[in-house]
Write an enzyme that holds these catalytic residues in place. Structure first.
Site, PDB file in Angstrom:
ATOM      1  N   HIS A 444     -10.622  20.039  21.674  1.00  9.78           N
ATOM      2  CA  HIS A 444     -10.170  18.724  22.141  1.00  9.78           C
ATOM      3  C   HIS A 444      -9.498  17.955  20.999  1.00  9.78           C
ATOM      4  CE1 HIS A 444     -10.977  14.744  24.318  1.00  9.78           C
ATOM      5  NE2 HIS A 444     -10.805  14.335  23.070  1.00  9.78           N
ATOM      6  N   GLU A 445     -10.163  17.884  19.858  1.00  6.12           N
ATOM      7  CA  GLU A 445      -9.643  17.074  18.751  1.00  6.12           C
ATOM      8  C   GLU A 445      -8.459  17.746  18.056  1.00  6.12           C
ATOM      9  OE1 GLU A 445     -10.544  14.121  18.455  1.00  6.12           O
ATOM     10  OE2 GLU A 445     -12.458  14.072  19.503  1.00  6.12           O
ATOM     11  N   HIS A 449      -5.618  16.454  21.022  1.00  3.28           N
ATOM     12  CA  HIS A 449      -4.938  15.314  20.400  1.00  3.28           C
ATOM     13  C   HIS A 449      -3.915  15.748  19.346  1.00  3.28           C
ATOM     14  CE1 HIS A 449      -7.420  12.576  22.530  1.00  3.28           C
ATOM     15  NE2 HIS A 449      -8.531  12.810  21.861  1.00  3.28           N
ATOM     16  N   GLU A 502      -7.129  11.333  26.872  1.00  3.08           N
ATOM     17  CA  GLU A 502      -8.415  12.036  26.826  1.00  3.08           C
ATOM     18  C   GLU A 502      -8.432  13.181  27.829  1.00  3.08           C
ATOM     19  OE1 GLU A 502     -10.436  11.647  24.485  1.00  3.08           O
ATOM     20  OE2 GLU A 502      -9.563   9.805  23.689  1.00  3.08           O
TER      21      GLU A 502
END
Length: 718
Positions: A444-445, A449, A502
């Site tokens: 995810h990070e 992103h 997100e």
């Protein structure tokens, strides 16, 4: 036309709420003396700055902070004796403790997870009795009585517009980023004006002075036009905008002083340069100086003590333009960090698997530092479990970013707290949550992103950073939407951007868990368990989506939490692609309505993955093209809640478990020995309260009180 106020069910902090300790004593003990001093002063800067979070949460929150600091600065044991002696019950005392601990942890009386109001469970008279039983009441009687008089309505009322954070004219909410007369249209108008002037709104509040006159206040220690040239008055279309500095000047002064001391104990030039840029930013309010701090921060690869501080995330602002203050200090776990950095090294191969065309991805992936941290201090309204910063688009594209995994902030599920799953899924979820969450957060990070290109036109040269004949893959037409070099993606997409981004990051994580490479890195000797970990990852996202329905308001059709909305959109996209993947079984449990969430595990790698891939491709590409209209229509479609799911929501609310409160340690400087002392607290409401009160040793917070009194009238809603 203004909506009529609705009477809503009371939202309390139950006295049965659990306490989750953030433990860092072992990692802390391994730091050298200089590193401990560096961490101490950074944490002081962060905690002092967190006072601003109360002002960003609600009109009444800063005064409530001052009041509770005064009440609980005396010994809790002796205060309890006086309270019970005044005729109150033990249960009322516990209710006051639960409420106060939650106010301290959330930096106000709105939950940081969901932005919804909570009120004391004890009545107003009992509340006042406890306030007046405190040792500080005689000394600060005038202040404490004044606070009670001015905020009693807001503290005890959950009726609209006090039920949620938002614009009054948009969803009948309340926000303290803006004075009470500012409408959503006016806020957007001023934000667009700021973009044209190259003034960042991140560290600002907006006040309406007259029907045509506004004041934009920039958080800074000083107001000096020679250092910050845009501090002046602007006129356009019959309207005036006064840009002023020195908002929260006293708080900023203490932040600056702590950062100067931190600089003295920095371990290298990157840390010293970063601290100096922070000092300049907080002194004068220029966001360019904060950007400079982030450039040095990115260069500080693999520090023993990791930290970041500033006005960072824009989730709380109803417009999505202004950022909440936050600061964290942590100790790097080098052993676990090695796995995360292996993922960084192999990132380019994983990026090639993502379901969008190369023209919508950066030509070169800037490999970030990715560390696993044990948090010592996270000064804000809530601690996340992973971070990808900085959020400045230009720095991310030109210099890169960092990822951090906050390992000691992970939740620990139990069978008792795992709801709406079959027993076999409960067992699997409890066994593999840590492993699946580690993968989800890492992907995810780093690759959620951390990926993606924003198609941009330079406003000075007219140059495009993409081929002029690039086609929209969904229409076959030439691309007509893009970003101007003066725009950020969060400004262009406004409030939509938080849940949207997100969702994109979570979708990337689930997408890449389809492949073996991440499992080889994190669990090389556990191949027989990979599929269970993969399934647990999906279960985590899907169950959080249905449990997250408690943060959906069906009256105004608004989601109150970005991460919950993200998981909900994924669930909806998968159900639309193949309705048989996820089934809801309504039933009874213990004589009450209940449901089970059934996930067809055999289809997660086939039809569910296909639906996720198509969803993610559009989600990403619309963002890259800056096509707000298409993105909004697309994302709004998956944000809808139908009648079946409203029934699920009712059951979720009926079975809702209290969200646990967080307990962090403190650091104290022994001035005689110049050593830093680490202090833990007992896992209780009393421990949470003591930790916050001791963080700010002056019982009367004069800087907060003075700032609140100055603007209370302008911020209060009728």
């Amino acid at each position: 036309m203004q909506q009529a106020a609705k009477h809503l069910p009371k939202e309390f902090i139950p006295v049965t709420s659990s306490i989750r300790r953030i433990e860092c004593s072992k990692a802390w003990s391994q730091l050298a003396s200089r590193e401990q001093l560096y961490a101490y002063y950074l944490s002081r800067a962060a905690w002092e700055g967190s006072k601003i979070c109360y002002f960003q949460r609600s009109y009444e929150a800063p005064a409530l902070f001052v009041l509770l600091q005064l009440v609980f600065s005396s010994k809790l044991e002796s205060l309890k004796v006086r309270v019970l002696g005044a005729g109150l019950l033990e249960q009322q005392w516990r209710q006051m403790l639960a409420y106060s601990a939650a106010v301290f942890q959330n930096c106000g009386n709105y939950k940081s997870f969901g932005d919804t109001k909570f009120v004391p469970e004890l009545d107003a008279e009992a509340f006042k009795t406890i306030v007046r039983a405190s040792e500080n009441y005689e000394m600060h009687k005038e202040v404490m009585d004044s606070i009670l008089e001015q905020i009693e309505r807001e503290v005890f009322t959950e009726d609209e517009p006090f039920a949620r954070i938002g614009f009054r004219d948009e969803n009948n909410g309340t926000t303290s980023y803006y004075s009470s007369g500012v409408t959503s249209a006016e806020a957007k108008m001023v934000d667009e004006w700021c973009q044209s002037l190259s003034i960042s709104p991140l560290n600002t509040r907006l006040f309406k002075l007259t029907a045509t006159e506004y004041e934009l206040r920039i958080a800074s220690q000083l107001s000096d036009p020679s250092a910050t040239p845009y501090l002046k008055t602007y006129e356009k279309g019959g309207k005036k905008l006064h840009v002023r500095g020195a908002d929260f000047a006293d708080v900023m002064s203490t932040v600056v002083a702590a950062l100067r001391k931190a600089k003295e104990h920095a371990g290298n030039d990157n840390q010293r340069n970063m601290a100096q840029a922070y000092v300049e930013h907080f002194r004068y309010g220029d966001v360019d100086q904060h950007k400079e701090s982030q450039r040095h921060w990115i260069k500080d690869v693999g520090p023993v003590v990791e930290s970041n501080i500033g006005f960072i995330e824009t989730y709380l602002d109803p417009l999505g333009a202004r950022a909440e203050f936050e600061g964290f200090v942590a100790v790097v776990d080098k052993e676990t960090s090695a796995q995360f950095n292996t993922l960084v090294e192999e990132a380019e191969g994983l990026i090639e698997k993502l379901p969008w065309a190369k023209d919508f991805e950066k030509a070169k992936f800037s490999k970030p530092d990715f560390t696993n941290l044990d948090i010592v201090a996270f000064a804000c309204s809530g601690t996340p479990i992973g971070i990808n910063i900085p959020n400045y688009d230009d720095i991310r594209m030109d210099f890169g970013f960092k990822n951090v995994n906050l390992g000691n902030a992970y939740p620990v599920p139990t069978a008792a707290t795992t709801q709406f799953l079959s027993q076999s899924d409960v067992d699997l979820n409890c066994r593999y949550t840590k492993e699946s969450l580690t993968l989800i957060v890492a992907l995810h990070e780093l690759l959620g992103h951390g990926t993606g290109k924003l198609l941009t036109k330079d406003v000075e040269t007219g140059e495009l950073n993409f081929p002029q004949d690039l086609k929209n893959p969904f229409t076959g037409e030439e691309i007509k939407t893009y970003y101007l070099s003066t725009e950020t993606w969060s400004q262009k997409f406004g409030k939509l951007h938080s849940g949207y981004e997100e969702c994109r990051a979570d979708s990337v994580a689930l997408f890449l868990m389809q492949y073996d490479e991440p499992f080889h890195i994190f669990f090389p000797d556990r191949q027989s368990e990979w599929d269970d970990i993969h399934y647990a990852g999906w279960l985590g996202i899907l169950t959080s989506s249905v449990k997250g329905l408690q943060y959906y308001n069906p009256e105004v059709k608004v989601w109150g939490q970005a991460h919950v909305l993200a998981s909900w959109a994924i669930l909806q996209a998968v159900r639309e692609g193949d309705p048989s993947v996820i089934q809801i079984e309504f039933c009874e449990k213990d004589g009450r309505d209940y449901f089970f969430l059934h996930v067809d595990r055999s289809k997660l790698r086939t039809t569910a993955f296909k639906a996720l891939s198509e969803f993610l491709c559009k989600l990403h590409t619309y963002k890259a093209m800056g096509d707000f209209d298409a993105a909004k229509a697309f994302f709004d479609h998956y944000s809808q809640v139908d009648d079946e799911m409203l029934r699920v929501r009712d059951i979720v609310l009926a079975w809702k478990l209290p969200r646990g409160l967080e307990l962090q340690p403190n650091l104290f400087l022994d001035h005689a020995t110049h050593e830093v002392v680490y202090k833990d607290y007992e896992d209780s409401f009393e421990g949470v309260i003591r930790s916050h009160v001791e963080r700010f040793p002056d019982s009367f917070q004069a800087d907060v009180w003075g700032e609140w009194v100055k603007d209370a009238k302008a911020l209060r809603y009728d």
